[in-house]
Each structure stands twice: as structure tokens, then as C-alpha cells.
Design a protein around this motif. Structure first.
Motif, PDB file in Angstrom:
ATOM      1  N   ASN A 173       0.855  -1.196   0.000  1.00 33.76           N
ATOM      2  CA  ASN A 173       0.000   0.000   0.000  1.00 33.76           C
ATOM      3  C   ASN A 173       0.883   1.236   0.000  1.00 33.76           C
ATOM      4  N   VAL A 232     -10.458   6.435   3.141  1.00 30.80           N
ATOM      5  CA  VAL A 232     -11.017   5.355   3.979  1.00 30.80           C
ATOM      6  C   VAL A 232     -10.122   5.073   5.194  1.00 30.80           C
ATOM      7  N   SER A 246     -10.197  -1.477   8.069  1.00 29.44           N
ATOM      8  CA  SER A 246      -9.130  -1.068   7.155  1.00 29.44           C
ATOM      9  C   SER A 246      -7.781  -1.494   7.725  1.00 29.44           C
TER      10      SER A 246
HETATM   11  C1  LIG Z   1      -9.461  -0.476   0.309  1.00 32.93           C
HETATM   12  C2  LIG Z   1      -9.144  -0.680   1.764  1.00 32.93           C
HETATM   13  C3  LIG Z   1      -9.530   0.532   2.533  1.00 32.93           C
HETATM   14  C4  LIG Z   1      -9.977  -1.858   2.175  1.00 32.93           C
HETATM   15  O1  LIG Z   1     -10.007  -2.088   3.521  1.00 32.93           O
HETATM   16  C5  LIG Z   1      -7.687  -0.954   1.909  1.00 32.93           C
HETATM   17  O2  LIG Z   1      -6.987  -1.078   0.936  1.00 32.93           O
HETATM   18  C6  LIG Z   1      -7.016  -1.042   3.216  1.00 32.93           C
HETATM   19  O3  LIG Z   1      -7.648  -1.397   4.199  1.00 32.93           O
HETATM   20  O4  LIG Z   1      -5.823  -0.764   3.253  1.00 32.93           O
END
Ligand SMILES: CC(C)(CO)C(=O)C(=O)O
Length: 481
Positions: free
Chosen positions: A227, A339, A411
Motif C-alpha cells: 500500500n 477510507v 481497514s
Molecule cells: C481499500 C481498503 C480501505 C480496504 O479495507 C484498503 O486497501 C485497506 O484497508 O488498506
């Protein structure tokens, strides 16, 4: 509309190039067992095929099939488990960052368990090694003996070593039966790593890669499945500063929903995809010098990894062109920048940000900054449709869609905060703020969000430090002030 470019990298397309290097022939050779008959016959076509002696010469130097996995969190386990399930699976080596994990691996049957729709499947046959992450303080690597006072305890944190040395050892699962004698088993290696999938958290990437830096070459390929953004710039600066000798990079954007239930068990809760692509070595130069050639050929290891991941059905991996991959990455960044921090501040599931007008206003304020930063990025200049694709209302539609689809999920950032772990906020919101600063765009809302999440992290860490273990009971109490 996303342009899927699956197949643009395929070897038969490469064939149209006039000059094919030895590496390409070598790679073609390595792929023969998985190629379609059409491609197979092309390589042995009279006109195109290299001489027999050259084939034999290159066959000996085939692309090594072994894939190392750095990081055995939920994504690392999903990838390792999925790769072992394909026909003629590649040999896999799991790289553990702590020796006690290896002990745990042995104790728990040397297998990874993946649960899908309540059905659990165990897979084994993995090789394992310890690659203790390098500790860094203030941007400098700290020698292990300096940090721990003992050279023989690589990878363990000071309090873990103290606990192991004490007669009243703690009850933590992870360190209950540590293997501390390096003579016991040679669990490290100095062999070259040709293919590695990095799945550690963004903030741990530099220290994790530093531990295997000496094993990676110009011909190796690293796939980053993480991420956030800005990680590669950090890796280039800290681990591989020389552009000519650094390994090849690939990026993957993963949308699978996976949750670890224990060190070697994972639940595949949501089926997604992996968008994969090559990171051009000279991309930054191309930005500042338009005369720089845009075409870069794929290293054999990169093509091997792409082929292997795309032939793994569970992963649903697809190859994309670098510009498309970058835009997909920015879309994910925008979604995560809304989010993740909001769910942390609300301490609630992803769906909690929906159907709430006050939160929609917060979302819109944040998105107006994010949209402006993305639309102003120099690397997107000249690409068609950028203004529409990254318009605030289009990004809001994306965010709402993801929040709805994952409404029952926690998340990843909230999960980290709850566990007192470092979050990826600096590679998500922090990246937006930093790129904004570079271009003279002040992102005050996002800056505040960044500080709020860091503040919450600090708060939880402080609470954890006040958590005083009561020796002998295996329980702990929070001492009231
Ligand atoms: C898209 C989302 C918010 C899904 O939970 C995500 O990628 C994360 O939690 O890091």
C-alpha cells in the motif's frame, strides 16, 4: 476507462524487434515448457532460432525459477500459498525477519494455511531462511551488536533479548521457545536472489531490503506489493543509489481482501486482482529529459515473474503499461487516503463513512486537495483524460464504491493502530502532502489528517508502554496513575 494491456509484453511481440540479446533468448528458453505451441514453434523456426550451440549455451544459464518472499504478512502468505498451488510450481523461499519466527514455523508444521469460504487448505514444500531486518535510527543502519549488545541475537528487539536472558521469561507466544543458538541450524544464506516479492509494510521496506541487498544484482527483479506511494524513491535513496546497478523493479497493486489469523494462517476474505507492471529504470530521467529513449526491454527475471504470477489463477494478476499502472496506483492512493485515516479516527469499519453527511463533507474537503495534487503531477503531464479521471467527484465515486464493497472490513490502517503497529499513513496521506508541497500546493486538510493519525498512533503506543506485565500470571494490567 482503463486500457488493459495484457499481452503487450508477450514474447511474440518482442520478436518483432530486430535485435535480440542473449538474455532474451535465454528467457525464451526458460519459458518453453509453459509456452503455447505457436510460440514454441516460433523459437525453433529456421529463420529466427539461434544456433543449437547457442541454445545449449543459454540453456545452462536458464532464468532461475526460485521466488523469494520477503514479508510473511497476509499478502505474503496469500502469494506464497497461491504460487505453490499452480502446476509445476516454482520453488519458494520464505524470508523471515526474526529467527524466532523460524522456530515457530518448525513448531507449526512448516505449512501455510489459507481459508476461503470457510474451507482451509494447507500447503507445504517451502524453503525458509532468516534475513534479519537492519535496524535504522535517524536514517542510519545500526549494527546489530551495537543495538542488542549481542551479535548472536539478530532480529530480536532489545526487550525480547532482555526477556530471554532473564530467568522470569515472558509468556509471549513469539518468544516462548526461541532458537538463539546460531550453531543449531544454518538458516541464513548469501546466495543470489533472482526473483523476490516484497510484501512487508511500506515503513519496513528499506530495513527489510537492506538485509538482502548483497544478494540482489542488476539482473534480479523485485516486485513491490504494498500500500502507499513513495517507497521506491526511498529504496533508491537508501538501498540502491546507483541507477545502473540496482535490480529491476516491478509494482503490483493488490485489491484482494486478506486477513492473517496467525503467523502462518490467512483468510482470503475478498477476491480481487493484482495489477502488475514494470517500473522503468530511467523513468525519472525521461521526465526531465524528453530525449531519453522511452523503450525499455524487460529483464528475463521480470518477464519470468510476470508470467508466473499471471498464470496463478487465485491471484488474478494482469500486466499493465507503466503509465496505466501509475494512474491505478494514484486511484488507490486517493481511496486509501480517505477510507484509512477516517476509519482510524472513527475507530469503525469501512462502511461507517457512508450515509453520513458530516463525513461526506470531510471526505470532499480532503478529496479536493488530493485531486488537485494528482492532476498537477508532472509525471501525468500529457496523458489523456487525467482531469476527468482524477476529478474530485470521480474520486468520491471510487471511494464510496470501495467503502461500500468493503463495508464490513476493518481497514489495514485501523488494524495496525489497534495493534499498536506503525501505520502506512506517511506513504498515503503523507505522500499527497509531500507532492503537494513540491508543487506549491498546500494540503492543510490532509496535513491535519496525517497529524491526527500519527497522534492516535502515539497515544496507543504510550498506553502500551504503560501496560505493565505481571510476572508469573501470563496476564498484564494497566497501572492507573
Ligand atoms: C481499500 C481498503 C480501505 C480496504 O479495507 C484498503 O486497501 C485497506 O484497508 O488498506
Amino acid at each position: 476507462m482503463q486500457t488493459r494491456l495484457a499481452g503487450w509484453w508477450a514474447p511474440d511481440r518482442e520478436a518483432s524487434r530486430e535485435k535480440r540479446g542473449a538474455d532474451e533468448i535465454l528467457n525464451a528458453e526458460s519459458q518453453l515448457d509453459t509456452q503455447s505451441p505457436r510460440i514454441r514453434s516460433w523459437y525453433f523456426d529456421k529463420e529466427h532460432s539461434p544456433s543449437k550451440s547457442r541454445i545449449q549455451q543459454y540453456r545452462r544459464r536458464d532464468v532461475p525459477r526460485r521466488i523469494h518472499i520477503l514479508g510473511t504478512g497476509s499478502v505474503g502468505k496469500l502469494v506464497a500459498h497461491s504460487l505453490r498451488g499452480i502446476p509445476n510450481p516454482p520453488p519458494i523461499t520464505l524470508l523471515f525477519h526474526r529467527r524466532d519466527l523460524l522456530k515457530k514455523w518448525r513448531r507449526e508444521g512448516e505449512q501455510i494455511k489459507l481459508t476461503t469460504h470457510k474451507i482451509t487448505e494447507s500447503r507445504n514444500g517451502y524453503d525458509v531462511e532468516v534475513a534479519a531486518a537492519q535496524r535504522r535510527t535517524h536514517g542510519t543502519e545500526v549494527p546489530l551488536q551495537e543495538l542488542y549488545g549481542e551479535e548472536t541475537y539478530p532480529g530480536l528487539r532489545p526487550h525480547e533479548i532482555a526477556a530471554l536472558n532473564s530467568t522470569t521469561a515472558p509468556t509471549s507466544q513469539d518468544i516462548s521457545e526461541p532458537s538463539l543458538n546460531p550453531e543449531e541450524e544454518d538458516d541464513t544464506s548469501d546466495e543470489t536472489i533472482h526473483n523476490v516479492v516484497v510484501t512487508v509494510k511500506a515503513a519496513s521496506t528499506v530495513s527489510a531490503l537492506s538485509a538482502i541487498r548483497h544478494r540482489l544484482t542488476r539482473g534480479s527483479t523485485i516486485i513491490f506489493l504494498q500500500n502507499g506511494m513513495g517507497i521506491l524513491e526511498e529504496v533508491n535513496r537508501e538501498v540502491f543509489p546507483d541507477i545502473e546497478t540496482r535490480p529491476n523493479y516491478m509494482l503490483g497493486i493488490i485489491s484482494h481482501g486478506v486477513n492473517s489469523t496467525s503467523s502462518f494462517s490467512v483468510v482470503h476474505a475478498g477476491f480481487g486482482t493484482i495489477a502488475l507492471g514494470l517500473v522503468p529504470r530511467y523513468a525519472a530521467r525521461q521526465l526531465t529529459n524528453p530525449a531519453e529513449p522511452m523503450t525499455e526491454s524487460w529483464a528475463p527475471t521480470s518477464r519470468y515473474l510476470l508470467r508466473t504470477l499471471t498464470r496463478t489463477p487465485v491471484l488474478a494478476a494482469v500486466g499493465f503499461a507503466p503509465t496505466e499502472l501509475l494512474q491505478a496506483q494514484l486511484e488507490k492512493l486517493a481511496v486509501n487516503a480517505i477510507v484509512n485515516p477516517l476509519t482510524v479516527m472513527l475507530d469503525a469499519r469501512n462502511g461507517s463513512i457512508l450515509y453520513n453527511f458530516a463525513l461526506s463533507r470531510v471526505m470532499r474537503l480532503l478529496l479536493s486537495e488530493i485531486s488537485l495534487v494528482i492532476r498537477s503531477l508532472p509525471e501525468l503531464r500529457g496523458l489523456p483524460n487525467v482531469n476527468t479521471r482524477f476529478a474530485p467527484d470521480r474520486l468520491e465515486t471510487l471511494v464510496v464504491g470501495v467503502a461500500h464493497r468493503t463495508r464490513d472490513n476493518i481497514s489495514s490502517m485501523l488494524a495496525d493502530v489497534r495493534k499498536g503497529k506503525q501505520t502506512e499513513i506517511e506513504y498515503i496521506t503523507g505522500y499527497v502532502v509531500k507532492r503537494g508541497e513540491e508543487m506549491g500546493i498546500k494540503c492543510v486538510m490532509n496535513y491535519m489528517m496525517l497529524q491526527m493519525v500519527i497522534g492516535k498512533q502515539n497515544l496507543i503506543n504510550r498506553e502500551e508502554q504503560e501496560d505493565v506485565p505481571v510476572v508469573g500470571t501470563g496476564k498484564s494490567v494497566v497501572r492507573s496513575k
